[in-house]
Design a protein around this motif. Structure first.
Motif, PDB file in Angstrom:
ATOM      1  N   GLU A 134       0.844  -1.200   0.000  1.00  0.00           N
ATOM      2  CA  GLU A 134       0.000   0.000   0.000  1.00  0.00           C
ATOM      3  C   GLU A 134       0.878   1.249   0.000  1.00  0.00           C
ATOM      4  O   GLU A 134       0.593   2.221  -0.700  1.00  0.00           O
ATOM      5  N   LYS A 135       1.960   1.213   0.776  1.00  0.00           N
ATOM      6  CA  LYS A 135       2.854   2.364   0.861  1.00  0.00           C
ATOM      7  C   LYS A 135       3.606   2.576  -0.453  1.00  0.00           C
ATOM      8  O   LYS A 135       3.737   3.720  -0.925  1.00  0.00           O
ATOM      9  N   MET A 136       4.082   1.499  -1.055  1.00  0.00           N
ATOM     10  CA  MET A 136       4.889   1.624  -2.264  1.00  0.00           C
ATOM     11  C   MET A 136       4.050   1.921  -3.503  1.00  0.00           C
ATOM     12  O   MET A 136       4.447   2.705  -4.365  1.00  0.00           O
ATOM     13  N   PHE A 137       2.890   1.245  -3.608  1.00  0.00           N
ATOM     14  CA  PHE A 137       2.113   1.316  -4.845  1.00  0.00           C
ATOM     15  C   PHE A 137       0.744   1.990  -4.688  1.00  0.00           C
ATOM     16  O   PHE A 137       0.070   2.242  -5.686  1.00  0.00           O
ATOM     17  N   GLY A 138       0.350   2.241  -3.445  1.00  0.00           N
ATOM     18  CA  GLY A 138      -0.979   2.809  -3.224  1.00  0.00           C
ATOM     19  C   GLY A 138      -2.090   1.833  -3.515  1.00  0.00           C
ATOM     20  O   GLY A 138      -3.246   2.234  -3.686  1.00  0.00           O
ATOM     21  N   ASN A 139      -1.759   0.544  -3.579  1.00  0.00           N
ATOM     22  CA  ASN A 139      -2.744  -0.475  -3.938  1.00  0.00           C
ATOM     23  C   ASN A 139      -2.306  -1.810  -3.346  1.00  0.00           C
ATOM     24  O   ASN A 139      -1.305  -2.393  -3.790  1.00  0.00           O
ATOM     25  N   LEU A 192       8.752  -1.601 -12.046  1.00  0.00           N
ATOM     26  CA  LEU A 192       8.903  -1.150 -13.431  1.00  0.00           C
ATOM     27  C   LEU A 192       7.564  -1.153 -14.160  1.00  0.00           C
ATOM     28  O   LEU A 192       7.265  -0.231 -14.938  1.00  0.00           O
ATOM     29  N   ARG A 193       6.744  -2.167 -13.916  1.00  0.00           N
ATOM     30  CA  ARG A 193       5.431  -2.228 -14.575  1.00  0.00           C
ATOM     31  C   ARG A 193       4.537  -1.075 -14.156  1.00  0.00           C
ATOM     32  O   ARG A 193       3.718  -0.599 -14.940  1.00  0.00           O
ATOM     33  N   HIS A 194       4.691  -0.631 -12.914  1.00  0.00           N
ATOM     34  CA  HIS A 194       3.800   0.418 -12.387  1.00  0.00           C
ATOM     35  C   HIS A 194       4.452   1.797 -12.378  1.00  0.00           C
ATOM     36  O   HIS A 194       3.845   2.758 -11.898  1.00  0.00           O
ATOM     37  N   GLY A 195       5.657   1.898 -12.891  1.00  0.00           N
ATOM     38  CA  GLY A 195       6.333   3.182 -12.896  1.00  0.00           C
ATOM     39  C   GLY A 195       6.700   3.663 -11.509  1.00  0.00           C
ATOM     40  O   GLY A 195       6.731   4.875 -11.240  1.00  0.00           O
ATOM     41  N   VAL A 196       7.000   2.722 -10.615  1.00  0.00           N
ATOM     42  CA  VAL A 196       7.359   3.052  -9.234  1.00  0.00           C
ATOM     43  C   VAL A 196       8.838   2.724  -9.021  1.00  0.00           C
ATOM     44  O   VAL A 196       9.289   1.617  -9.337  1.00  0.00           O
ATOM     45  N   ASP A 197       9.583   3.683  -8.500  1.00  0.00           N
ATOM     46  CA  ASP A 197      10.997   3.472  -8.225  1.00  0.00           C
ATOM     47  C   ASP A 197      11.153   2.653  -6.950  1.00  0.00           C
ATOM     48  O   ASP A 197      10.724   3.072  -5.869  1.00  0.00           O
ATOM     49  N   ILE A 198      11.737   1.471  -7.057  1.00  0.00           N
ATOM     50  CA  ILE A 198      11.934   0.589  -5.908  1.00  0.00           C
ATOM     51  C   ILE A 198      13.350   0.800  -5.373  1.00  0.00           C
ATOM     52  O   ILE A 198      14.337   0.504  -6.051  1.00  0.00           O
ATOM     53  N   SER A 199      13.431   1.302  -4.168  1.00  0.00           N
ATOM     54  CA  SER A 199      14.723   1.622  -3.575  1.00  0.00           C
ATOM     55  C   SER A 199      15.313   0.410  -2.857  1.00  0.00           C
ATOM     56  O   SER A 199      14.635  -0.604  -2.618  1.00  0.00           O
ATOM     57  N   LEU A 234      11.038  -5.443   2.502  1.00  0.00           N
ATOM     58  CA  LEU A 234      10.364  -6.652   2.035  1.00  0.00           C
ATOM     59  C   LEU A 234      10.942  -7.883   2.724  1.00  0.00           C
ATOM     60  O   LEU A 234      10.203  -8.719   3.263  1.00  0.00           O
ATOM     61  N   ILE A 235      12.256  -8.016   2.719  1.00  0.00           N
ATOM     62  CA  ILE A 235      12.907  -9.184   3.315  1.00  0.00           C
ATOM     63  C   ILE A 235      12.690  -9.201   4.825  1.00  0.00           C
ATOM     64  O   ILE A 235      12.435 -10.264   5.415  1.00  0.00           O
ATOM     65  N   ASP A 236      12.762  -8.037   5.463  1.00  0.00           N
ATOM     66  CA  ASP A 236      12.547  -7.965   6.910  1.00  0.00           C
ATOM     67  C   ASP A 236      11.155  -8.457   7.284  1.00  0.00           C
ATOM     68  O   ASP A 236      10.982  -9.175   8.283  1.00  0.00           O
ATOM     69  N   ILE A 237      10.155  -8.077   6.500  1.00  0.00           N
ATOM     70  CA  ILE A 237       8.789  -8.516   6.801  1.00  0.00           C
ATOM     71  C   ILE A 237       8.625 -10.002   6.515  1.00  0.00           C
ATOM     72  O   ILE A 237       7.966 -10.725   7.271  1.00  0.00           O
TER      73      ILE A 237
END
Length: 222
Positions: free
Chosen positions: A22-27, A67-74, A81-84
């Motif tokens: 939700e935080k990264m993609f709003g969805n 990349l598919r959603h035009g979101v920069d993944i830092s 992601l790995i921590d969760i």
């Protein structure tokens, strides 16, 4: 009887990842897209005879989804992601059902597509580690489920015929792979998980591990 359990989604609740997506993609629904991308990655590496550890594939799937959603993944997103993933909570029925099965005399084995270090952390954090007689990772044979090699690895570990093993999972592809290797199978219909019994029918199926465990124990008694 030796029961072999898948971990992510089957015993641990991946819905805990929802706030991150939700935080990264709003969805929140993008979480499902990421997981399908991840599944495609490990299927591809297995079919092509290549191998990359689960964590690398998980981060790659996240970058592809970005990349598919035009979101920069830092790098920080990937670390989160790995921590969760290594702190996923158990489904509420997991510990009680595993405890009853162990008390009833079943030997319990974890078989994960994750690395051994990661699954040890997952099970410790979820309070489930002491319920398993063995914790195994496909990392040891460098090929992912549903490769027959992954399932045979468990049979070799226990020095038994695959027919003495029961694979329990919330994924149809996992059960099809296990059945093809000679296992009996049990399907848990976790939220959003279904199985088409016209394509493949497991030996047992239920909507919770509690009910599935009861079915297993009843069949053994009869």
């Amino acid at each position: 009887m030796i029961l072999v359990f898948d971990i992510n989604e089957t015993l641990l609740d991946t819905a805990a990842l929802t706030p991150l997506f939700e935080k990264m993609f709003g969805n929140a629904a993008v979480r499902g897209e990421w997981f399908l991308t991840l599944e495609g990655a490990w299927m591809t590496t297995t079919l092509s005879g290549r191998y990359f550890p689960f964590g690398l594939l998980a981060k790659s799937a996240l970058r592809q989804t970005g990349l598919r959603h035009g979101v920069d993944i830092s790098d920080d997103h990937q670390r989160q992601l790995i921590d969760i993933l290594v702190t996923l909570p158990p489904h509420p029925d997991a510990a009680p059902a595993l405890t009853k099965l162990r008390t009833a005399g079943y030997q319990l084995t974890a078989l994960t597509n994750g690395t051994l270090d990661a699954v040890q952390c997952q099970l410790e954090n979820a309070g489930l580690r002491d319920l398993f007689d063995a914790v195994l990772s496909v990392d040891s044979v460098e090929t992912y489920k549903p490769s027959p090699i992954a399932y045979q690895y468990v049979a070799d570990h226990w020095q038994v015929s695959p027919r003495e093993l029961v694979m329990i999972a919330a994924h149809g592809w996992d059960l099809i792979g296990a059945a093809s290797a000679g296992y009996r199978t049990g399907f848990i219909a976790r939220p959003g998980k279904v199985i088409d019994t016209q394509l493949f029918e497991p030996d047992w199926q239920a909507d919770s591990l509690t009910t599935l465990s009861q079915q297993l124990m009843a069949d053994v008694k009869t």
